[in-house]
Design a protein around this motif. Sequence first.
Motif, PDB file in Angstrom:
ATOM      1  N   ARG A 171      84.827 -39.964-118.554  1.00 54.79           N
ATOM      2  CA  ARG A 171      84.067 -41.121-119.216  1.00 54.79           C
ATOM      3  C   ARG A 171      83.875 -42.121-117.900  1.00 54.79           C
ATOM      4  O   ARG A 171      83.007 -42.749-117.671  1.00 54.79           O
ATOM      5  CB  ARG A 171      84.562 -41.620-120.257  1.00 54.79           C
ATOM      6  N   PHE A 172      85.309 -42.513-117.282  1.00 54.25           N
ATOM      7  CA  PHE A 172      85.102 -43.436-116.336  1.00 54.25           C
ATOM      8  C   PHE A 172      84.361 -43.179-115.113  1.00 54.25           C
ATOM      9  O   PHE A 172      83.641 -44.034-114.639  1.00 54.25           O
ATOM     10  CB  PHE A 172      86.804 -43.838-115.838  1.00 54.25           C
ATOM     11  N   VAL A 173      84.649 -41.719-114.714  1.00 53.11           N
ATOM     12  CA  VAL A 173      83.816 -41.296-113.591  1.00 53.11           C
ATOM     13  C   VAL A 173      82.338 -41.356-113.678  1.00 53.11           C
ATOM     14  O   VAL A 173      81.596 -41.489-113.014  1.00 53.11           O
ATOM     15  CB  VAL A 173      84.461 -40.015-113.101  1.00 53.11           C
ATOM     16  N   LEU A 177      77.803 -37.137 -94.317  1.00 59.75           N
ATOM     17  CA  LEU A 177      76.785 -37.668 -95.483  1.00 59.75           C
ATOM     18  C   LEU A 177      76.916 -39.224 -95.839  1.00 59.75           C
ATOM     19  O   LEU A 177      76.064 -39.756 -96.026  1.00 59.75           O
ATOM     20  CB  LEU A 177      77.054 -36.781 -96.730  1.00 59.75           C
ATOM     21  N   SER A 178      78.129 -39.583 -95.807  1.00 54.45           N
ATOM     22  CA  SER A 178      78.357 -41.198 -95.892  1.00 54.45           C
ATOM     23  C   SER A 178      77.679 -41.859 -94.970  1.00 54.45           C
ATOM     24  O   SER A 178      76.947 -42.772 -95.342  1.00 54.45           O
ATOM     25  CB  SER A 178      79.799 -41.577 -95.864  1.00 54.45           C
ATOM     26  N   ARG A 179      77.630 -41.573 -93.734  1.00 51.73           N
ATOM     27  CA  ARG A 179      76.749 -42.260 -92.680  1.00 51.73           C
ATOM     28  C   ARG A 179      75.364 -41.984 -92.831  1.00 51.73           C
ATOM     29  O   ARG A 179      74.519 -42.943 -92.339  1.00 51.73           O
ATOM     30  CB  ARG A 179      77.243 -41.576 -91.296  1.00 51.73           C
ATOM     31  N   LEU A 180      75.007 -41.108 -93.611  1.00 49.04           N
ATOM     32  CA  LEU A 180      73.462 -40.750 -93.850  1.00 49.04           C
ATOM     33  C   LEU A 180      73.184 -41.647 -95.029  1.00 49.04           C
ATOM     34  O   LEU A 180      71.934 -41.668 -95.485  1.00 49.04           O
ATOM     35  CB  LEU A 180      73.136 -39.264 -94.292  1.00 49.04           C
ATOM     36  N   GLY A 181      74.027 -42.337 -95.831  1.00 45.91           N
ATOM     37  CA  GLY A 181      73.751 -43.249 -96.934  1.00 45.91           C
ATOM     38  C   GLY A 181      74.458 -42.690 -98.258  1.00 45.91           C
ATOM     39  O   GLY A 181      74.205 -43.433 -99.087  1.00 45.91           O
ATOM     40  N   ALA A 182      74.947 -41.708 -98.233  1.00 49.23           N
ATOM     41  CA  ALA A 182      75.388 -41.174 -99.585  1.00 49.23           C
ATOM     42  C   ALA A 182      76.682 -41.925-100.129  1.00 49.23           C
ATOM     43  O   ALA A 182      77.447 -42.446 -99.058  1.00 49.23           O
ATOM     44  CB  ALA A 182      75.472 -39.532 -99.440  1.00 49.23           C
ATOM     45  N   THR A 183      76.804 -42.006-101.276  1.00 46.58           N
ATOM     46  CA  THR A 183      77.967 -42.512-101.899  1.00 46.58           C
ATOM     47  C   THR A 183      79.037 -41.414-102.408  1.00 46.58           C
ATOM     48  O   THR A 183      78.551 -40.428-102.988  1.00 46.58           O
ATOM     49  CB  THR A 183      77.801 -43.363-103.191  1.00 46.58           C
ATOM     50  N   ILE A 184      80.089 -41.482-101.556  1.00 49.81           N
ATOM     51  CA  ILE A 184      80.916 -40.458-101.889  1.00 49.81           C
ATOM     52  C   ILE A 184      81.894 -40.834-103.012  1.00 49.81           C
ATOM     53  O   ILE A 184      82.807 -41.810-102.986  1.00 49.81           O
ATOM     54  CB  ILE A 184      82.127 -39.878-100.814  1.00 49.81           C
ATOM     55  N   LEU A 185      82.101 -40.406-104.242  1.00 49.86           N
ATOM     56  CA  LEU A 185      82.723 -40.789-105.440  1.00 49.86           C
ATOM     57  C   LEU A 185      83.556 -39.775-105.962  1.00 49.86           C
ATOM     58  O   LEU A 185      83.317 -38.846-106.939  1.00 49.86           O
ATOM     59  CB  LEU A 185      81.553 -41.329-106.477  1.00 49.86           C
ATOM     60  N   PRO A 186      84.863 -39.525-105.423  1.00 50.16           N
ATOM     61  CA  PRO A 186      85.854 -38.629-105.897  1.00 50.16           C
ATOM     62  C   PRO A 186      86.343 -39.028-107.334  1.00 50.16           C
ATOM     63  O   PRO A 186      86.213 -40.136-107.721  1.00 50.16           O
ATOM     64  CB  PRO A 186      87.084 -38.861-104.911  1.00 50.16           C
ATOM     65  N   PRO A 187      86.502 -38.128-108.151  1.00 50.86           N
ATOM     66  CA  PRO A 187      86.567 -38.384-109.529  1.00 50.86           C
ATOM     67  C   PRO A 187      88.245 -38.728-109.936  1.00 50.86           C
ATOM     68  O   PRO A 187      89.001 -38.043-110.391  1.00 50.86           O
ATOM     69  CB  PRO A 187      86.517 -36.933-110.213  1.00 50.86           C
ATOM     70  N   GLU A 188      88.549 -39.724-109.125  1.00 52.83           N
ATOM     71  CA  GLU A 188      89.845 -40.438-109.330  1.00 52.83           C
ATOM     72  C   GLU A 188      90.027 -41.097-110.704  1.00 52.83           C
ATOM     73  O   GLU A 188      89.343 -41.878-111.283  1.00 52.83           O
ATOM     74  CB  GLU A 188      90.029 -41.498-108.237  1.00 52.83           C
ATOM     75  N   PRO A 189      91.253 -40.847-111.125  1.00 51.56           N
ATOM     76  CA  PRO A 189      91.708 -41.416-112.739  1.00 51.56           C
ATOM     77  C   PRO A 189      91.859 -43.022-112.542  1.00 51.56           C
ATOM     78  O   PRO A 189      92.361 -43.283-111.416  1.00 51.56           O
ATOM     79  CB  PRO A 189      93.142 -40.680-112.869  1.00 51.56           C
TER      80      PRO A 189
END
Length: 200
Positions: A173-175, A147-159
């Motif tokens: 709130r940050f995520v 999915l990243s190669r297809l252009g999606a942004t992968i945004l894990p909810p990291e503290p």
Amino acid sequence: MTTHSSPPLVVGVTGASGSIIARELVDALLEQETPVVVVASNAARMVWQEELDESYNAAIARWTEYPHFSAYGITDLFAPIASGTFPTAGMIVAPASMNSIASLAHGLTPNLLLRAADVTIKENRRLTLIPRETPLHSIHLENLLTLSRLGATILPPEPPFYLKPLDIAGVVRFVVQRAMVAAGVTDRLPDDMQYRDHER
């Protein structure tokens, strides 16, 4: 500030843990007058009920008070967001289950949420995925890479450890703000969320 005539941002909610991210995201988008379309899976509604003190239906009723909000059922494949001819500002899936990630990575779109995400990819619109799983095995990682190669942004909810968040609300709130930047509905993080190197 986005006007009501602007294309809506689609928010998909899957059955992964993290319903609070979806709720706070929609709240934040509507507060800045970004048009929003929501679609949630049946599993998402069940998890929402378990995790939050506000039911999904109650949240929908509250959001419906905004003139630039709409929602569709997961089986409504005749909804406008199922077609690439309907203009949107992109889509955020929050949270994104590994089941939904796998389906999307392999072009399987049996419901409106997955169809809308697939449309977002094929129309070269911004797709932001907030995956909720840990640890991740090789199949998870391969699907996310596809999915990243297809252009999606992968945004894990990291503290954001450098901000020293005191509770889950601070992390959420940050995520949410990071997701809004990734989706292009805001230009930058609020000043209180930007990294400042005080140690060097």
